[in-house]
Design an enzyme around this catalytic site. Structure first.
Site, PDB file in Angstrom:
ATOM      1  N   GLU A   1       8.150  47.267   4.240  1.00 26.34           N
ATOM      2  CA  GLU A   1       8.491  46.125   3.381  1.00 26.34           C
ATOM      3  C   GLU A   1       8.313  44.809   4.129  1.00 26.34           C
ATOM      4  O   GLU A   1       7.828  43.820   3.571  1.00 26.34           O
ATOM      5  CB  GLU A   1       9.925  46.258   2.881  1.00 26.34           C
ATOM      6  CG  GLU A   1      10.065  47.367   1.848  1.00 26.34           C
ATOM      7  CD  GLU A   1      11.514  47.700   1.552  1.00 26.34           C
ATOM      8  OE1 GLU A   1      11.824  47.929   0.379  1.00 26.34           O
ATOM      9  OE2 GLU A   1      12.342  47.732   2.483  1.00 26.34           O
TER      10      GLU A   1
ATOM     11  N   HIS B   1      -4.415  50.476 -12.526  1.00 28.36           N
ATOM     12  CA  HIS B   1      -3.287  49.920 -13.292  1.00 28.36           C
ATOM     13  C   HIS B   1      -1.986  50.665 -12.972  1.00 28.36           C
ATOM     14  O   HIS B   1      -1.081  50.716 -13.803  1.00 28.36           O
ATOM     15  CB  HIS B   1      -3.541  49.998 -14.806  1.00 28.36           C
ATOM     16  CG  HIS B   1      -4.902  49.545 -15.220  1.00 28.36           C
ATOM     17  ND1 HIS B   1      -5.178  48.243 -15.562  1.00 28.36           N
ATOM     18  CD2 HIS B   1      -6.092  50.216 -15.305  1.00 28.36           C
ATOM     19  CE1 HIS B   1      -6.469  48.134 -15.875  1.00 28.36           C
ATOM     20  NE2 HIS B   1      -7.052  49.314 -15.713  1.00 28.36           N
TER      21      HIS B   1
ATOM     22  N   LYS C   1      20.260  57.310   1.932  1.00 33.22           N
ATOM     23  CA  LYS C   1      19.036  56.516   1.899  1.00 33.22           C
ATOM     24  C   LYS C   1      18.198  56.601   3.165  1.00 33.22           C
ATOM     25  O   LYS C   1      18.701  56.738   4.266  1.00 33.22           O
ATOM     26  CB  LYS C   1      19.374  55.025   1.660  1.00 33.22           C
ATOM     27  CG  LYS C   1      19.856  54.690   0.289  1.00 33.22           C
ATOM     28  CD  LYS C   1      18.874  55.010  -0.829  1.00 33.22           C
ATOM     29  CE  LYS C   1      17.700  54.067  -0.893  1.00 33.22           C
ATOM     30  NZ  LYS C   1      18.087  52.725  -1.315  1.00 33.22           N
TER      31      LYS C   1
ATOM     32  N   SER D   1      20.840  52.824   4.954  1.00 35.63           N
ATOM     33  CA  SER D   1      21.587  51.865   4.152  1.00 35.63           C
ATOM     34  C   SER D   1      23.015  51.839   4.667  1.00 35.63           C
ATOM     35  O   SER D   1      23.559  52.876   5.038  1.00 35.63           O
ATOM     36  CB  SER D   1      21.568  52.299   2.687  1.00 35.63           C
ATOM     37  OG  SER D   1      22.693  51.772   2.003  1.00 35.63           O
TER      38      SER D   1
END
Ligand code: ARG
Length: 459
Positions: free
Chosen positions: A290, A156, A283, A277
């Site tokens: 992804e 979970h 970043k 970024s």
């Protein structure tokens, strides 16, 4: 451009129809397989004396020249062709003259396109399997370089129990192994020769399908000509195996995305496999992971599209089926690409070993304490209750379990001694696991060397 079917038509095809029906910009990928199939077919026509030996030789020579062009990357799709089969037929006519018109004897594009797609899928299975092996090797490498690392295991997405990082990584090695097995099983159903089925009913000419099968290394010949030209379940099965694989890869990608965040801080991506970024100079983004996570959507979508396209089609061939190739090619190409970038991306992950203990606390060992009580003769439900109460008490007092006094503990159970509390240690927790398949370090070490040996054999 001339067609393979102009004879009974009295009007020129409307150019909009030509544009709409053409598949060359998708099926050009079949060029090599188309020519290889045609070479085998031409040899068979000569051997069965359907064309003369000299004609067969000439056809094979012309086709071999086209094959060389394709292999050297010098062949390009002709946008005006209806499909790859038509383009190659026309090129052969230019190369060897009128004898080229004999090539299509005892053959239809219906059995030809099924053959080409089967040859493509067969090779795709090999490329995909190699790609899977690469990712498995990286996972095993990463796991074996961090045998000691203990991290929380989650259910979970809540911290549940301490586990070895290597155990977590090997879970994916197992999943990918099943994908490789499924690919291998799919190969058995891809490996059936459809050629010789004609348009749908077979042919009156004395062809030798077994000979073609031997030349093209197909262990079996399709038993029913209608089935051979009508079905695409072999390709559907491949796309379905890929959907499963894509789901595995997306979960692996997601775990690494989470792990690489500062909140988890378990790994960091190598600069060569991270992206920046345009606005935020600090970043380091996991775009590769992804894209792999998102790709599962495309591949599962292609499976749905494929099933829906096939559903309810009357036997045998229908042009609807031309859509199959786009779905197969996209799924295969995207997966091969994902596997080949994921392998080095994983291999270069850095494990932030120093910070891992921050993620672990004694409460993750609560089940170990309950099991310790079971070993002292306490029933498990009761043991669960006792540990629960101890945790609640510690929480109320704002301390850890180990800080509770001996009397506070023995009031809950006479078995809650200092020795009992010694199990509240993440490292000991994994060491004390003993069931087969658990995160116990010596079992994980055995699994690691089994995988290392296995993957070395697959080189
Ligand atoms: N381009 C077609 C396909 O991909 C080839 C088969 C055409 N056959 C036909 N009867 N029109 O399915």
């Amino acid at each position: 451009m001339s067609k393979m079917w102009g004879g009974r038509f009295t009007k020129r095809t409307d150019p909009r129809v030509e544009r709409f029906t053409s598949s060359i910009l998708v099926d050009y990928r079949l060029a090599r397989y188309d020519v290889e199939g045609s070479i085998a077919h031409a040899k068979m026509l000569g051997r069965c004396r359907i064309v003369s030996a000299a004609e067969s030789r000439r056809l094979v020579q012309g086709l071999t020249r086209i094959l060389r062009l394709i292999e050297r990357g010098r062949w390009t799709p002709d946008r005006s062709a209806e499909d790859v089969h038509t383009q190659i037929q026309q090129e052969l006519e230019r190369l060897v003259g009128p004898v080229a018109q004999k090539l299509h004897t005892a053959r239809s594009r219906n059995d030809q396109v099924s053959l080409d797609l089967r040859l493509y899928c067969r090779e795709a299975v090999s490329r995909l399997t190699m790609g899977i092996r690469g990712v498995q090797r990286s996972l095993v490498h990463l796991a074996s370089s961090h045998r000691e690392a203990v991290i929380p295991g989650y259910t979970h997405l809540q911290r549940a129990q301490p586990i070895l990082l290597a155990h977590h990584l090997l879970a994916y090695v197992e999943m990918l192994e099943r994908d490789a097995q499924r690919l291998d099983e799919a190969r058995g159903r891809i490996d059936v020769l459809p050629l010789g089925s004609g348009a749908l009913a077979g042919t009156t000419l004395p062809i030798d399908r077994r000979y073609v099968a031997k030349l093209l290394k197909f262990p079996r010949v399709a038993a029913n000509s209608m089935d051979a030209v009508a079905d695409r379940d072999f390709a559907l099965e491949l796309v379905s195996v890929l959907a499963n694989l894509a789901v595995h890869l997306s979960r692996l990608a997601e775990d690494m995305i989470l792990w690489s965040s500062d909140e988890f801080g378990i790994v960091s991506l190598d600069d060569a496999f991270a992206t920046g970024s345009s606005l935020l100079p600090q970043k380091r983004n996991p775009d590769v992971l992804e894209l792999i996570r998102g790709q599962a959507g495309v591949i599962v979508g292609n499976l749905t599209a494929f099933f829906t396209m096939m559903k309810g089609l009357p036997l045998s061939y229908n042009r609807d089926m031309q859509w199959d190739k786009r779905l197969v090619f996209e799924s295969v190409e995207a997966t091969v690409a994902a596997l080949s970038v994921l392998a080095p991306c994983l291999r270069h992950l850095k494990v932030r070993t120093a910070g891992l203990s921050r993620l672990l606390d004694e409460s993750l060992c609560a089940a170990d304490l309950a099991e310790y009580l079971v070993q002292q003769g306490v029933a498990f439900r009761q043991a669960h209750e006792i540990v629960g109460k101890a945790l609640a008490l510690a929480e109320r007092l704002g301390v850890t379990l180990r800080r509770l006094s001996a009397s506070e503990l023995t009031r809950l159970s006479p078995h809650l001694t200092r020795t009992a509390l010694a199990v509240l240690n993440p490292r000991r927790s994994v060491e004390r696991k003993r069931s087969e398949g658990s995160t116990n370090p010596s079992q994980v070490a055995r699994a690691l060397s089994r995988w290392q040996r296995y993957l070395r054999r697959k080189d």
